[in-house]
Design a protein around this motif. Structure first.
Motif, short mmCIF file in Angstrom:
data_model
loop_
_atom_site.label_atom_id
_atom_site.label_comp_id
_atom_site.label_asym_id
_atom_site.label_seq_id
_atom_site.Cartn_x
_atom_site.Cartn_y
_atom_site.Cartn_z
N ASP A 138 49.41 41.84 51.99
CA ASP A 138 49.17 42.68 53.17
C ASP A 138 48.39 41.94 54.25
OD1 ASP A 138 50.38 44.97 52.02
OD2 ASP A 138 48.54 45.36 50.88
N GLY A 195 49.17 42.37 59.90
CA GLY A 195 48.13 42.14 58.90
C GLY A 195 46.75 42.01 59.51
N THR A 227 44.63 43.15 42.82
CA THR A 227 44.40 43.84 44.09
C THR A 227 43.23 43.17 44.80
OG1 THR A 227 42.77 45.32 43.15
CG2 THR A 227 45.07 46.04 43.07
N VAL A 232 45.31 47.52 48.33
CA VAL A 232 45.68 46.43 49.23
C VAL A 232 45.80 45.13 48.42
CG1 VAL A 232 45.07 45.22 51.36
CG2 VAL A 232 44.39 47.60 51.04
N LYS A 251 43.97 44.73 58.42
CA LYS A 251 43.63 44.63 56.99
C LYS A 251 42.89 43.32 56.71
CE LYS A 251 47.08 47.72 55.14
NZ LYS A 251 48.52 47.87 54.92
N THR A 252 43.31 42.25 57.36
CA THR A 252 42.64 40.96 57.17
C THR A 252 41.19 41.04 57.60
OG1 THR A 252 44.70 39.76 57.53
CG2 THR A 252 42.68 38.53 57.85
N ALA A 296 51.02 38.34 57.21
CA ALA A 296 51.88 39.53 57.17
C ALA A 296 51.92 40.18 58.56
CB ALA A 296 51.35 40.53 56.16
#
Lengths: 520, 520
Positions: free
Chosen positions: B31, B38, B90, B27, B41-42, B35
């Motif tokens: 991402d 998102g 990353t 990630v 993932k956030t 996004a």
């Protein structure tokens, strides 16, 4: 430690799950760390706050949400109990206060928030700021902030390389904002020319004068007032129609000042003016500064970040000739507030200018290399850690990530400019494509477009932007700034620094201005 | 929105659980929000950061943990890759960077961290600071910080009430630290006496002189240098053996200055000096200031918080006669850094002194009461939100909670003083019970106690504290400050502002000094 932590985590989630939010009704601050066995309660409490924050973040990026739930000050005072009390509140009350504070806050992360030069909310920057708060330390010595002091060193060097100073040599500091960074520059320029001013004050030096464009930021005058130079000794140089300083006028005013027996000591060129986003012609200005031996400062608080874009950095050509540069990553690079750097070409000058040798803070017989104790070159004593969020974002994005983000904002503003420049009801404040993301324009409601009397038209137009802005805030749909400038009546200054904004948000802004203003 | 949030929360915890920390290997920042999609993932990323922070917090309060894992700068530079890269990292790398940063950070929350006037980590203050970062806004206008502007108003009023100004009237601002607050005071004093200095600079006024005790903070001189007054115009008044300014010497020096034709404009009394913790006699000083019509400032950066203690506030008797007061809640009240207030008795003066009427920021035709746009009275343009953590802590503790916390720190320092004042190998730097939590002492290793030659003894004693301190940092067990003062060789200055400290930690400190120093 790990086993203990797992148990605490489990306990904390279990208790939060079992009790729900009523759990905090009986818990008070005295139950939290450093209370004995305060671990689980602390983690449950902090996790609850984080849940509130995470929900707020997700909501902030949602276009269905209002940018602001606006209330007038006297209303807002009534909407919650904000008073400070003698007795402690429960943690439940504290959580309620957190929710209320966020409910009435501006959603600065919102894709349609364009009100300031600093907009948007970067997730890595935010994470870094949370870590900074948790580390809760001070920048003055390596002893209390070893990593942050090193990261400041690494980052300032990188920024100087980008400016174009050989091998990134020079000096610098992160200050509490662009105004203070500019004040530092003026202070250094004065000290460089008249080092005795530190001990003897302004009465020991001739009358000094500084020069900056009429479009420059008010902090130059504020700095001159504070430093005992006086606002009348800041000479405002004419700008052309696009807001750029006119070098010929600068030279004329320097000669004029010298003829009066004044000593020109400081020229502040602006890279990205606040309203027009104009870039002063740095090469021509630097030639003049060199000719007359004047300190050249570049206030790039707003435009300095364009140095990171291969496509746009030509706008700052000549910046490497400056003696000092202000560059605020909290503006165009979306680093959370506050993050402002002053970069200085000459090494050691800041230290000589500001040091007071306080032996209770900067002991000279410590075990490590004292050049890492940067506190004595600052105007401040304690200094907030502003570096980590910039450094971590830079790691996460890479230089190319910042470049892409900046290029994208400029693309959006070009899209806006192209869309409205010939559109019915719009008038541009200055001709030509803007150099930064500032797009300055008037919106003329249909009923105002064909008024013949120019004065009458101006007078009415002056009132349009404030009304539309007030309505934007009442509806909470978007926010954009307006102001008059010189003899130009109130106009909108659109700026884009928000990485969440898209072409659709620009379209929305135009539609919204027309929706809210067509009846005026 | 709620349903959506629950799904996101579930997804985020599920994914984190399933993937473990490897999840973030693939990630990248792009991402995350803003996004598209998102959200999950956030939240997973931010939750992972929070888990790191929560573990760090629990560890910090654990006495088994080191206060610092010390490395010399050149070593620390090698221990991790701190360089900034062209390419993005990353999120896994970002998490590693967060862990590394904390690994080598000072644990300022640690119960045995006594190094600075600002120590400890308050859980409610921390939560408030996390919220502040998330709100990511600026204090200059009500428009962009409605709640925070109101809370600043409410809190400053409360602080002025506590000082004792009628109905809490007056003015004030939260500034980036005590040094800047003191500089504000000096700026206001000068403007009050000579308002023309704002436009015309120091060349329009007679030679000004300021007075402060020889034990005062170096920021008074730093301010004078910056403001163009010059450090030579800061006259250092003698202090008595306990570090208190001697009023008779103040009056003598004022008369002396007047005879030379200089204009005394500013007296800075200190409430809680940095090293001795001494409180200048404010009533006597205020009588002199009144007699000679001089602005009286009280630098209570360190000692101002004692105003919240019914038991100790007599030490500041007379503070209500001051024209301005610096008071840093980030010191004795353990509010996370930075939180410093300047309180001013006269209303409107700050605005007149500092305003520049920048119409692009402080539009005069907005829909709300413009008195809430506080930006133009500041030296800064943008200003960080420092108020929320103080306000929220005050809610959580109540005034009585702050009082108890302060009283407790003073109790601990009295315990330390009583324990070492007659103990073998200890010598107090000044006689009598300290007034603040500062306990200043020499530790004489056994081999040094009976040296006859006074100069030899002093010379050797001077080297003791630095070595013990360096060893403390190598072992990481505790941290306390040392310094020389005047003709007094290096001594320890113990201060207690850390709410996590206990009587046992004081005992530990003494044992540790003896363990690390007995062989010297």
């Amino acid at each position: 430690v790990n086993g203990k932590l797992i148990i605490i985590f489990t306990l904390c989630f279990a208790s939060a799950f079992l009790h729900g939010s009523n759990y905090f009704f009986a818990v008070v601050y005295a139950d939290l760390l450093p209370a004995l066995d305060g671990d689980a309660k602390t983690m449950t409490f902090l996790q609850e706050v984080v849940d509130i924050l995470l929900a707020y973040i997700v909501e902030s990026f949602d276009r269905e949400t209002k940018v602001i739930d606006f209330h007038y000050p006297n209303e807002l005072l009534q909407l919650n109990n904000w008073e400070l009390q003698h007795e402690p509140a429960t943690l439940d009350d504290i959580l309620i206060s957190c929710r209320a504070t966020l409910k009435y806050a501006i959603k600065t992360a919102h894709p349609r928030y364009f009100n300031q030069l600093s907009t948007g909310l970067d997730m890595v920057g935010l994470a870094a700021d949370w870590l900074t708060s948790t580390a809760n330390t001070n920048m003055f010595t390596y002893e209390v902030a070893p990593v942050f002091v090193l990261l400041e060193y690494v980052t300032l060097k990188k920024m100087r390389e980008i400016i174009g100073w050989p091998e990134g040599r020079g000096d610098g500091i992160f200050s509490p904002g662009g105004a203070i960074s500019n004040m530092y520059a003026m202070l250094l320029a004065r000290f460089k020319m008249f080092p005795e001013v530190k001990e003897k004050g302004m009465s020991s030096v001739p009358r000094l004068v500084a020069f900056t464009s009429e479009h420059s930021h008010f902090s130059i005058k504020k700095g001159a007032a504070a430093l005992g130079i006086g606002t009348e000794s800041v000479i405002c140089i004419k700008a052309d129609e696009c807001g750029k300083m006119i070098p010929a006028d600068l030279e004329r005013r320097i000669l004029e000042a010298k003829q009066k027996g004044f000593v020109p000591f400081f020229v502040s060129a602006t890279a990205g003016t606040t309203v027009y986003g104009a870039f002063d012609p740095l090469i021509a200005i630097s030639d003049i500064c060199k000719k007359y031996n004047i300190w050249m400062h570049v206030d790039g608080a707003w435009g300095g970040s364009l140095l990171m874009s291969r496509r746009h950095r030509w706008k700052l050509d000549g910046v490497e000739r400056a003696n000092s540069v202000t560059w605020n990553p909290h503006k165009m690079m979306s680093v959370p507030l506050q993050c402002s750097a002053l970069l200085v070409r000459e090494e050691g000058l800041m230290q000589n200018c500001n040091q007071m040798h306080a032996c209770y803070l900067f002991q000279q017989d410590k075990q490590y290399d004292l050049s890492y104790d940067t506190g004595d070159k600052a105007l401040q004593c304690g200094r907030h850690v502003d570096i980590f969020k910039l450094w971590l974002m830079w790691r996460a994005k890479g230089t190319i990530g910042f470049e892409a983000q900046i290029d994208r904002c400029l693309e959006l503003s070009e899209y806006l400019y192209n869309k409205i420049k010939d559109r019915d009801g719009y008038e541009m404040v200055f001709d030509g494509k803007p150099q930064h993301t500032n797009v300055c324009f008037w919106y003329l409601p249909p009923g105002m477009r064909y008024i013949e009397d120019k004065d009458e038209k101006k007078k009415r137009l002056h009132k349009v932007a404030p009304v539309i802005k007030a309505r934007m805030m009442e509806y909470g749909t978007t926010m954009v700034s307006y102001q008059p400038q010189g003899d130009k009546v109130n106009f909108f200054r659109m700026v884009i620094s928000n990485p969440a904004a898209t072409f659709e948000d620009i379209d929305f802004l135009i539609e919204e201005i027309e929706r809210l203003g067509h009846d005026l």
